[in-house]
Scaffold this motif. Structure first.
Motif, PDB file in Angstrom:
ATOM      1  N   CYS A 208      17.708  -2.773  54.968  1.00 47.20           N
ATOM      2  CA  CYS A 208      17.160  -3.834  54.105  1.00 47.20           C
ATOM      3  C   CYS A 208      18.130  -5.012  53.986  1.00 47.20           C
ATOM      4  CB  CYS A 208      16.832  -3.252  52.732  1.00 47.20           C
ATOM      5  SG  CYS A 208      16.043  -4.474  51.708  1.00 47.20           S
ATOM      6  N   THR A 209      17.966  -6.015  54.848  1.00 42.91           N
ATOM      7  CA  THR A 209      18.883  -7.163  54.820  1.00 42.91           C
ATOM      8  C   THR A 209      18.636  -8.033  53.592  1.00 42.91           C
ATOM      9  OG1 THR A 209      17.384  -8.246  56.303  1.00 42.91           O
ATOM     10  CG2 THR A 209      19.416  -7.418  57.300  1.00 42.91           C
ATOM     11  N   ASP A 210      17.384  -8.015  53.083  1.00 44.23           N
ATOM     12  CA  ASP A 210      17.059  -8.785  51.870  1.00 44.23           C
ATOM     13  C   ASP A 210      17.960  -8.343  50.717  1.00 44.23           C
ATOM     14  OD1 ASP A 210      15.242 -10.375  52.869  1.00 44.23           O
ATOM     15  OD2 ASP A 210      13.496  -9.574  51.763  1.00 44.23           O
ATOM     16  N   ALA A 211      18.053  -7.001  50.568  1.00 41.73           N
ATOM     17  CA  ALA A 211      18.884  -6.451  49.480  1.00 41.73           C
ATOM     18  C   ALA A 211      20.329  -6.891  49.645  1.00 41.73           C
ATOM     19  CB  ALA A 211      18.773  -4.933  49.468  1.00 41.73           C
ATOM     20  N   GLN A 212      20.809  -6.924  50.895  1.00 39.48           N
ATOM     21  CA  GLN A 212      22.191  -7.356  51.176  1.00 39.48           C
ATOM     22  C   GLN A 212      22.383  -8.805  50.713  1.00 39.48           C
ATOM     23  OE1 GLN A 212      24.789  -5.788  52.791  1.00 39.48           O
ATOM     24  NE2 GLN A 212      23.732  -3.842  52.898  1.00 39.48           N
ATOM     25  N   GLU A 213      21.400  -9.636  51.058  1.00 37.34           N
ATOM     26  CA  GLU A 213      21.500 -11.067  50.704  1.00 37.34           C
ATOM     27  C   GLU A 213      21.480 -11.265  49.193  1.00 37.34           C
ATOM     28  OE1 GLU A 213      18.640 -13.726  52.520  1.00 37.34           O
ATOM     29  OE2 GLU A 213      19.347 -13.014  54.480  1.00 37.34           O
ATOM     30  N   HIS A 214      20.532 -10.527  48.561  1.00 37.58           N
ATOM     31  CA  HIS A 214      20.420 -10.677  47.100  1.00 37.58           C
ATOM     32  C   HIS A 214      21.693 -10.206  46.398  1.00 37.58           C
ATOM     33  CE1 HIS A 214      15.789 -10.504  47.620  1.00 37.58           C
ATOM     34  NE2 HIS A 214      16.299 -11.681  47.874  1.00 37.58           N
ATOM     35  N   SER A 215      22.233  -9.081  46.908  1.00 36.44           N
ATOM     36  CA  SER A 215      23.439  -8.565  46.248  1.00 36.44           C
ATOM     37  C   SER A 215      24.600  -9.534  46.440  1.00 36.44           C
ATOM     38  CB  SER A 215      23.811  -7.177  46.779  1.00 36.44           C
ATOM     39  OG  SER A 215      24.184  -7.284  48.126  1.00 36.44           O
ATOM     40  N   GLU A 216      24.589 -10.197  47.599  1.00 34.09           N
ATOM     41  CA  GLU A 216      25.635 -11.209  47.872  1.00 34.09           C
ATOM     42  C   GLU A 216      25.563 -12.327  46.826  1.00 34.09           C
ATOM     43  OE1 GLU A 216      28.781 -12.397  50.027  1.00 34.09           O
ATOM     44  OE2 GLU A 216      27.537 -10.759  50.797  1.00 34.09           O
ATOM     45  N   ALA A 217      24.321 -12.793  46.563  1.00 33.65           N
ATOM     46  CA  ALA A 217      24.123 -13.884  45.599  1.00 33.65           C
ATOM     47  C   ALA A 217      24.556 -13.433  44.198  1.00 33.65           C
ATOM     48  CB  ALA A 217      22.664 -14.312  45.583  1.00 33.65           C
ATOM     49  N   ILE A 218      24.175 -12.196  43.836  1.00 35.45           N
ATOM     50  CA  ILE A 218      24.538 -11.691  42.500  1.00 35.45           C
ATOM     51  C   ILE A 218      26.060 -11.604  42.389  1.00 35.45           C
ATOM     52  CG2 ILE A 218      24.420  -9.688  40.941  1.00 35.45           C
ATOM     53  CD1 ILE A 218      21.675  -9.049  42.197  1.00 35.45           C
ATOM     54  N   PHE A 219      26.677 -11.107  43.461  1.00 35.62           N
ATOM     55  CA  PHE A 219      28.129 -10.943  43.442  1.00 35.62           C
ATOM     56  C   PHE A 219      28.840 -12.291  43.272  1.00 35.62           C
ATOM     57  CE2 PHE A 219      32.238 -10.454  45.602  1.00 35.62           C
ATOM     58  CZ  PHE A 219      32.766  -9.446  44.804  1.00 35.62           C
ATOM     59  N   GLU A 220      28.356 -13.288  44.029  1.00 37.10           N
ATOM     60  CA  GLU A 220      28.988 -14.622  43.947  1.00 37.10           C
ATOM     61  C   GLU A 220      28.888 -15.202  42.536  1.00 37.10           C
ATOM     62  OE1 GLU A 220      27.590 -17.459  46.766  1.00 37.10           O
ATOM     63  OE2 GLU A 220      28.618 -16.460  48.428  1.00 37.10           O
ATOM     64  N   GLU A 221      27.704 -15.028  41.937  1.00 39.73           N
ATOM     65  CA  GLU A 221      27.513 -15.560  40.580  1.00 39.73           C
ATOM     66  C   GLU A 221      28.391 -14.810  39.570  1.00 39.73           C
ATOM     67  OE1 GLU A 221      25.861 -18.326  39.427  1.00 39.73           O
ATOM     68  OE2 GLU A 221      25.857 -18.654  41.580  1.00 39.73           O
ATOM     69  N   ALA A 222      28.505 -13.492  39.791  1.00 40.40           N
ATOM     70  CA  ALA A 222      29.348 -12.703  38.875  1.00 40.40           C
ATOM     71  C   ALA A 222      30.797 -13.170  38.971  1.00 40.40           C
ATOM     72  CB  ALA A 222      29.228 -11.214  39.195  1.00 40.40           C
ATOM     73  N   VAL A 223      31.235 -13.448  40.195  1.00 38.34           N
ATOM     74  CA  VAL A 223      32.616 -13.925  40.393  1.00 38.34           C
ATOM     75  C   VAL A 223      32.787 -15.280  39.707  1.00 38.34           C
ATOM     76  CG1 VAL A 223      34.261 -14.760  42.134  1.00 38.34           C
ATOM     77  CG2 VAL A 223      33.026 -12.624  42.510  1.00 38.34           C
ATOM     78  N   ARG A 224      31.783 -16.151  39.856  1.00 38.78           N
ATOM     79  CA  ARG A 224      31.860 -17.488  39.238  1.00 38.78           C
ATOM     80  C   ARG A 224      31.970 -17.352  37.713  1.00 38.78           C
ATOM     81  NH1 ARG A 224      28.698 -21.823  37.336  1.00 38.78           N
ATOM     82  NH2 ARG A 224      26.863 -20.515  37.124  1.00 38.78           N
ATOM     83  N   LEU A 225      31.136 -16.457  37.154  1.00 36.52           N
ATOM     84  CA  LEU A 225      31.174 -16.292  35.693  1.00 36.52           C
ATOM     85  C   LEU A 225      32.500 -15.688  35.234  1.00 36.52           C
ATOM     86  CD1 LEU A 225      27.533 -15.228  34.834  1.00 36.52           C
ATOM     87  CD2 LEU A 225      28.691 -17.328  34.213  1.00 36.52           C
ATOM     88  N   GLU A 226      33.035 -14.780  36.047  1.00 34.83           N
ATOM     89  CA  GLU A 226      34.349 -14.210  35.687  1.00 34.83           C
ATOM     90  C   GLU A 226      35.404 -15.300  35.630  1.00 34.83           C
ATOM     91  OE1 GLU A 226      35.566 -10.963  38.197  1.00 34.83           O
ATOM     92  OE2 GLU A 226      33.962  -9.709  37.394  1.00 34.83           O
ATOM     93  N   ARG A 227      35.328 -16.234  36.594  1.00 35.41           N
ATOM     94  CA  ARG A 227      36.291 -17.346  36.608  1.00 35.41           C
ATOM     95  C   ARG A 227      36.081 -18.248  35.399  1.00 35.41           C
ATOM     96  NH1 ARG A 227      35.210 -20.119  41.747  1.00 35.41           N
ATOM     97  NH2 ARG A 227      36.706 -21.646  40.999  1.00 35.41           N
ATOM     98  N   LEU A 228      34.799 -18.411  35.027  1.00 33.54           N
ATOM     99  CA  LEU A 228      34.487 -19.243  33.861  1.00 33.54           C
ATOM    100  C   LEU A 228      35.082 -18.631  32.593  1.00 33.54           C
ATOM    101  CD1 LEU A 228      32.915 -21.649  32.619  1.00 33.54           C
ATOM    102  CD2 LEU A 228      30.976 -20.126  32.375  1.00 33.54           C
ATOM    103  N   VAL A 229      34.920 -17.298  32.460  1.00 37.61           N
ATOM    104  CA  VAL A 229      35.449 -16.591  31.295  1.00 37.61           C
ATOM    105  C   VAL A 229      36.969 -16.777  31.218  1.00 37.61           C
ATOM    106  CG1 VAL A 229      35.878 -14.269  30.392  1.00 37.61           C
ATOM    107  CG2 VAL A 229      33.580 -14.916  31.110  1.00 37.61           C
ATOM    108  N   LYS A 230      37.616 -16.685  32.385  1.00 35.50           N
ATOM    109  CA  LYS A 230      39.069 -16.852  32.440  1.00 35.50           C
ATOM    110  C   LYS A 230      39.451 -18.287  32.045  1.00 35.50           C
ATOM    111  CE  LYS A 230      42.796 -15.762  35.495  1.00 35.50           C
ATOM    112  NZ  LYS A 230      43.211 -15.922  36.843  1.00 35.50           N
ATOM    113  N   ALA A 231      38.671 -19.240  32.567  1.00 26.25           N
ATOM    114  CA  ALA A 231      38.972 -20.654  32.283  1.00 26.25           C
ATOM    115  C   ALA A 231      38.798 -20.958  30.792  1.00 26.25           C
ATOM    116  CB  ALA A 231      38.067 -21.557  33.115  1.00 26.25           C
ATOM    117  N   VAL A 232      37.748 -20.386  30.180  1.00 27.30           N
ATOM    118  CA  VAL A 232      37.530 -20.601  28.741  1.00 27.30           C
ATOM    119  C   VAL A 232      38.725 -20.046  27.966  1.00 27.30           C
ATOM    120  CG1 VAL A 232      36.089 -19.956  26.755  1.00 27.30           C
ATOM    121  CG2 VAL A 232      35.010 -20.681  28.866  1.00 27.30           C
ATOM    122  N   GLY A 233      39.218 -18.875  28.412  1.00 26.99           N
ATOM    123  CA  GLY A 233      40.391 -18.261  27.773  1.00 26.99           C
ATOM    124  C   GLY A 233      41.590 -19.199  27.850  1.00 26.99           C
TER     125      GLY A 233
END
Ligand code: HEM
Length: 405
Positions: A208-233
């Motif tokens: 299922c390549t769709d699942a791979q792509e979707h998980s990639e997008a979720i992962f990237e957004e999670a990383v972005r939000l983690e950086r945001l949390v760090k930046a707010v800190g």
């Protein structure tokens, strides 16, 4: 605005104490030493007799507005507000501005914020109070003494207003940073779970390549939000920091920052041009602010740099427009920033990069401001140029009493 909805919350608020050292500084700046307070001594007893009338007067003023009528009726027991105002008025003339009085006024400021009273009403109340006290003095004080007495009355009320403003700034800033830190903290755990699961799906081998792509997008957004949390800190840490000024070396801090950023260079053989004036290498600042200031501006330049023809040049010289300040310029090759959008780049959450947090330049500007400096950006024909202004050693002395807690 949070309301003190329980007796324990109110008790906690009323237990906070004023920053006494800062208040002593304001008192001396307003020339409210014992000597000038002594001119009031012959009139104290007379002035105190006005306390009840003053409280009624203030109450009547604020009973006219719909917004404040509600506030007046918020008092915890009938007549308590008038009694508080009477008590304050008496203490104004009799306390000698002792620690108890200072704490009372400061705590009333904290309570006003917690009750959600618009600070403009408080300022207006001080305006009414000033007029009331001046009229009272004109009635009671003989003409030859009047000028001196009015001067001290004005200084007394200025002092109380400064106390109330101080309490207002400390309380509102505390509310803002508590909310920001609270949100950041609440986001941290769900983000770790989301990121971890996205990673697991990504590692799962399957058709299922769709699942791979979707998980990639979720992962990237999670990383972005983690950086945001760090930046707010980081932003909140700098906001809460009380700067301690010392002499700092710009070339040293700049080189150390570039070392940290080396993995983000456009190519392994890339070298920034460092042309910092030897005899203008020192500034007065706090390293805890200067480091994030340099890191964020340099990082922004590196992110925007023209990858085919990368150039980053750092120069410094004493500012001619603002004597007493060192002017550091960080220039990069790349697309020129749109002049109409430059100010937006310094606002939190605004980013032109898909994975940007929008906190880099706000952190830089806040850090510069904490050191009584500034950072600005302008477009050049071949890219962008940041100008950082920092105080040279021996420039106008800062007053620690205006620094945030
Ligand atoms: C000259 C300006 C003012 C001064 C010096 C002042 C002073 C005080 C003081 C000393 C207290 C008691 C704090 C404590 O319990 O320890 C208080 C409480 C309070 N103030 Fe003010 N105040 C001012 C203006 C105002 C204004 C303009 C409003 C609203 C329109 C207001 C509303 C209140 C309320 C609702 C309380 C709480 C009353 C209670 O439940 O005990 N104040 N203020």
């Amino acid at each position: 605005m949070p309301q003190p909805n329980s007796e324990s919350e109110r008790t906690r608020l009323l237990e906070s104490t004023a920053p006494l050292e800062r208040m002593a500084y304001f008192r001396s700046e307003l020339e409210l030493q014992d000597e000038s307070m002594a001119v009031l001594a012959p009139y104290r007893e007379t002035f105190v007799k006005y306390a009840e009338d003053y409280a009624d007067h203030l109450y009547a003023k604020f009973d006219r507005f719909a917004q404040t009528q509600l506030m007046l009726h918020m008092e915890s027991s009938p007549g308590r507000l008038r009694r508080s105002w009477e008590y304050w008025f008496r203490a104004l003339w009799t306390s000698g501005l002792d620690e108890r009085f200072i704490n009372m006024v400061w705590r009333s400021g904290v309570l006003h914020v917690a009750l959600g009273i618009d600070q403009r009403f408080i300022d207006l109340a001080y305006g009414y109070t000033r007029r009331y006290c001046r009229d009272m003095a004109e009635r009671e004080v003989p003409i030859p003494e009047l000028r001196k007495v009015l001067r001290t009355v004005d200084a007394l009320l200025d002092f109380c207003m400064l106390l109330a403003t101080d309490a207002f700034i400390s309380s509102t800033q505390r509310c803002d940073t508590e909310v920001m830190m609270g949100v950041a903290h609440q986001l941290r755990n769900p983000l770790t779970v989301i990121g971890g699961n996205a990673m697991r799906i990504r590692r799962t081998k399957g058709p299922c390549t769709d699942a791979q792509e979707h998980s990639e997008a979720i992962f990237e957004e999670a990383v972005r939000l983690e950086r945001l949390v760090k930046a707010v800190g980081t932003y909140v840490d700098i906001l809460n920091l009380k700067p301690e000024f010392e002499i700092c070396s710009v070339p040293q801090l700049m080189s150390e920052t570039l070392q940290i950023l080396r993995p983000e260079y456009p190519s392994p053989d890339f070298e920034p041009e460092l042309a910092l004036e030897e005899n203008n290498a020192l500034v007065r600042g706090d390293e805890r602010c200067l480091r994030p200031l340099f890191l964020q501006t340099l990082r922004n330049c590196l992110e925007a740099v023209d990858k085919a023809n990368p150039r980053l040049r750092i120069t410094s010289r004493p500012s001619t427009a603002t004597p007493g300040f060192l002017q550091i310029e960080i220039e990069n090759s790349g697309p020129s920033p749109d002049p109409d959008m430059i100010e937006a780049l310094f606002e939190p959450f605004y980013s032109t990069r898909p994975l940007g947090t929008g906190f880099g330049l706000p952190i830089a500007r806040l850090a510069a401001k904490k050191c009584m400096g500034s950072v600005t950006l302008r477009a050049t024909p071949h890219g962008g140029c940041y100008t950082i202004l920092l105080a040279l050693p021996g420039a106008a002395g800062e007053s620690v009493f205006f620094a945030g807690e």
